[in-house]
Scaffold this motif. Sequence first.
Motif, PDB file in Angstrom:
ATOM      1  N   ILE A   1      11.927  87.763  64.892  1.00 42.06           N
ATOM      2  CA  ILE A   1      12.931  87.388  63.887  1.00 42.06           C
ATOM      3  C   ILE A   1      14.285  87.206  64.566  1.00 42.06           C
ATOM      4  O   ILE A   1      14.986  86.206  64.335  1.00 42.06           O
ATOM      5  CB  ILE A   1      13.009  88.430  62.747  1.00 42.06           C
ATOM      6  N   GLY A   2      14.649  88.147  65.425  1.00 47.35           N
ATOM      7  CA  GLY A   2      15.912  88.031  66.156  1.00 47.35           C
ATOM      8  C   GLY A   2      15.963  86.772  67.005  1.00 47.35           C
ATOM      9  O   GLY A   2      16.979  86.061  67.029  1.00 47.35           O
ATOM     10  N   GLU A   3      14.869  86.471  67.690  1.00 51.37           N
ATOM     11  CA  GLU A   3      14.854  85.289  68.552  1.00 51.37           C
ATOM     12  C   GLU A   3      14.779  83.985  67.756  1.00 51.37           C
ATOM     13  O   GLU A   3      15.289  82.962  68.213  1.00 51.37           O
ATOM     14  CB  GLU A   3      13.725  85.390  69.575  1.00 51.37           C
ATOM     15  N   VAL A   4      14.167  84.020  66.580  1.00 50.07           N
ATOM     16  CA  VAL A   4      14.218  82.840  65.709  1.00 50.07           C
ATOM     17  C   VAL A   4      15.676  82.540  65.380  1.00 50.07           C
ATOM     18  O   VAL A   4      16.125  81.390  65.450  1.00 50.07           O
ATOM     19  CB  VAL A   4      13.381  83.047  64.415  1.00 50.07           C
ATOM     20  N   LEU A   5      16.441  83.573  65.051  1.00 47.56           N
ATOM     21  CA  LEU A   5      17.864  83.392  64.760  1.00 47.56           C
ATOM     22  C   LEU A   5      18.627  82.893  65.982  1.00 47.56           C
ATOM     23  O   LEU A   5      19.467  81.990  65.884  1.00 47.56           O
ATOM     24  CB  LEU A   5      18.476  84.695  64.246  1.00 47.56           C
ATOM     25  N   GLY A   6      18.330  83.456  67.146  1.00 41.03           N
ATOM     26  CA  GLY A   6      18.990  83.015  68.374  1.00 41.03           C
ATOM     27  C   GLY A   6      18.673  81.567  68.699  1.00 41.03           C
ATOM     28  O   GLY A   6      19.566  80.788  69.059  1.00 41.03           O
ATOM     29  N   ASN A   7      17.411  81.188  68.562  1.00 36.74           N
ATOM     30  CA  ASN A   7      17.031  79.800  68.817  1.00 36.74           C
ATOM     31  C   ASN A   7      17.634  78.855  67.787  1.00 36.74           C
ATOM     32  O   ASN A   7      18.052  77.745  68.127  1.00 36.74           O
ATOM     33  CB  ASN A   7      15.504  79.657  68.871  1.00 36.74           C
TER      34      ASN A   7
ATOM     35  N   LEU B   1      10.266  80.465  58.590  1.00 38.08           N
ATOM     36  CA  LEU B   1      11.407  81.373  58.553  1.00 38.08           C
ATOM     37  C   LEU B   1      12.671  80.674  59.071  1.00 38.08           C
ATOM     38  O   LEU B   1      13.723  80.716  58.431  1.00 38.08           O
ATOM     39  CB  LEU B   1      11.130  82.634  59.369  1.00 38.08           C
ATOM     40  N   SER B   2      12.558  80.008  60.201  1.00 42.33           N
ATOM     41  CA  SER B   2      13.705  79.298  60.769  1.00 42.33           C
ATOM     42  C   SER B   2      14.216  78.231  59.810  1.00 42.33           C
ATOM     43  O   SER B   2      15.430  78.113  59.574  1.00 42.33           O
ATOM     44  CB  SER B   2      13.319  78.666  62.109  1.00 42.33           C
ATOM     45  N   ASP B   3      13.308  77.472  59.228  1.00 45.95           N
ATOM     46  CA  ASP B   3      13.682  76.410  58.296  1.00 45.95           C
ATOM     47  C   ASP B   3      14.357  76.988  57.044  1.00 45.95           C
ATOM     48  O   ASP B   3      15.344  76.444  56.564  1.00 45.95           O
ATOM     49  CB  ASP B   3      12.437  75.600  57.919  1.00 45.95           C
ATOM     50  N   THR B   4      13.836  78.097  56.558  1.00 42.39           N
ATOM     51  CA  THR B   4      14.419  78.755  55.378  1.00 42.39           C
ATOM     52  C   THR B   4      15.836  79.228  55.672  1.00 42.39           C
ATOM     53  O   THR B   4      16.746  79.060  54.849  1.00 42.39           O
ATOM     54  CB  THR B   4      13.523  79.932  54.927  1.00 42.39           C
ATOM     55  N   ILE B   5      16.036  79.795  56.854  1.00 44.98           N
ATOM     56  CA  ILE B   5      17.364  80.259  57.251  1.00 44.98           C
ATOM     57  C   ILE B   5      18.317  79.068  57.377  1.00 44.98           C
ATOM     58  O   ILE B   5      19.448  79.118  56.888  1.00 44.98           O
ATOM     59  CB  ILE B   5      17.296  81.064  58.563  1.00 44.98           C
ATOM     60  N   ALA B   6      17.863  77.996  58.013  1.00 49.11           N
ATOM     61  CA  ALA B   6      18.719  76.814  58.190  1.00 49.11           C
ATOM     62  C   ALA B   6      19.103  76.206  56.847  1.00 49.11           C
ATOM     63  O   ALA B   6      20.275  75.916  56.587  1.00 49.11           O
ATOM     64  CB  ALA B   6      18.016  75.773  59.060  1.00 49.11           C
ATOM     65  N   ARG B   7      18.124  76.039  55.986  1.00 48.63           N
ATOM     66  CA  ARG B   7      18.392  75.410  54.691  1.00 48.63           C
ATOM     67  C   ARG B   7      19.253  76.307  53.797  1.00 48.63           C
ATOM     68  O   ARG B   7      20.011  75.813  52.975  1.00 48.63           O
ATOM     69  CB  ARG B   7      17.082  75.041  53.999  1.00 48.63           C
ATOM     70  N   GLY B   8      19.159  77.614  53.980  1.00 50.89           N
ATOM     71  CA  GLY B   8      19.984  78.546  53.212  1.00 50.89           C
ATOM     72  C   GLY B   8      21.322  78.831  53.877  1.00 50.89           C
ATOM     73  O   GLY B   8      22.068  79.679  53.397  1.00 50.89           O
TER      74      GLY B   8
ATOM     75  N   GLY C   1      23.806  80.311  79.190  1.00 46.10           N
ATOM     76  CA  GLY C   1      23.530  81.744  79.080  1.00 46.10           C
ATOM     77  C   GLY C   1      22.589  82.069  77.944  1.00 46.10           C
ATOM     78  O   GLY C   1      21.605  82.793  78.126  1.00 46.10           O
ATOM     79  N   LEU C   2      22.860  81.524  76.762  1.00 46.14           N
ATOM     80  CA  LEU C   2      21.999  81.794  75.612  1.00 46.14           C
ATOM     81  C   LEU C   2      20.620  81.176  75.811  1.00 46.14           C
ATOM     82  O   LEU C   2      19.604  81.821  75.543  1.00 46.14           O
ATOM     83  CB  LEU C   2      22.633  81.285  74.312  1.00 46.14           C
ATOM     84  N   SER C   3      20.584  79.971  76.314  1.00 43.46           N
ATOM     85  CA  SER C   3      19.303  79.305  76.565  1.00 43.46           C
ATOM     86  C   SER C   3      18.468  80.107  77.567  1.00 43.46           C
ATOM     87  O   SER C   3      17.274  80.331  77.356  1.00 43.46           O
ATOM     88  CB  SER C   3      19.548  77.888  77.084  1.00 43.46           C
ATOM     89  N   GLY C   4      19.098  80.553  78.634  1.00 43.72           N
ATOM     90  CA  GLY C   4      18.381  81.336  79.643  1.00 43.72           C
ATOM     91  C   GLY C   4      17.907  82.678  79.111  1.00 43.72           C
ATOM     92  O   GLY C   4      16.782  83.106  79.391  1.00 43.72           O
ATOM     93  N   ALA C   5      18.745  83.328  78.323  1.00 44.02           N
ATOM     94  CA  ALA C   5      18.362  84.621  77.755  1.00 44.02           C
ATOM     95  C   ALA C   5      17.165  84.468  76.825  1.00 44.02           C
ATOM     96  O   ALA C   5      16.210  85.259  76.882  1.00 44.02           O
ATOM     97  CB  ALA C   5      19.544  85.245  77.013  1.00 44.02           C
ATOM     98  N   LEU C   6      17.192  83.448  75.973  1.00 43.92           N
ATOM     99  CA  LEU C   6      16.082  83.242  75.035  1.00 43.92           C
ATOM    100  C   LEU C   6      14.804  82.832  75.756  1.00 43.92           C
ATOM    101  O   LEU C   6      13.707  83.172  75.309  1.00 43.92           O
ATOM    102  CB  LEU C   6      16.477  82.219  73.971  1.00 43.92           C
ATOM    103  N   ALA C   7      14.933  82.130  76.870  1.00 47.00           N
ATOM    104  CA  ALA C   7      13.750  81.743  77.650  1.00 47.00           C
ATOM    105  C   ALA C   7      13.027  82.977  78.192  1.00 47.00           C
ATOM    106  O   ALA C   7      11.822  82.930  78.439  1.00 47.00           O
ATOM    107  CB  ALA C   7      14.136  80.803  78.789  1.00 47.00           C
TER     108      ALA C   7
END
Length: 182
Positions: free
Chosen positions: A147-153, A118-125, A49-55
């Motif tokens: 930004i929202g989809e970076v978080l979702g991915n 941004l994604s890397d910064t969020i992951a590392r933090g 579901g999440l994968s399909g929504a983000l696609a």
Amino acid sequence: MSTLPQIELEHATGQAAELLAQVKKNVGSIPNMAKTMASSPALLKGYLGLSGALAGGVLPAAVRERLALATAEYNRCTYCLSAHTMLATKVAKLDSDETARARHADSADEHVAALLTLSDTIARGRGTIDESALDTARAAGVTNAEIGEVLGNLALNILTNYFNLVADTANEFPVVQPHQHV
């Protein structure tokens, strides 16, 4: 050896059978990760579901594959790194330079590089970031939807990385090993 069993479509029942049949119809085959996730139909359904929504979102496949590569490298997930290297080159048509750069959360495209950073910064933090990280991303043209989809991915990729690491999912892709981190 895998710590969780793979459920083959011909042995699946109920919702697991329905979901695996859906994967086969949509993809043409059933990746080992999906067979292993089928032990918990709720997990497989949530992942799909999440994968399909983000696609269907604003981030194109080539960006989503880069995000997946960066996260898999950070989390040292050989299964996901192998799968997404194949998808990045064969499906998203990324060249070897962009695929290699993505593993370091970088891109020759400034906008994509901002998304990866941004994604890397969020992951590392671990989800905690300084407001300047968002300001920098926005200055590079990153939108609120992105930004929202970076978080979702990121959430999707952490889920699959952790799942495959814990399950020790059998890798059916050409193996790509994470870099040695010091």
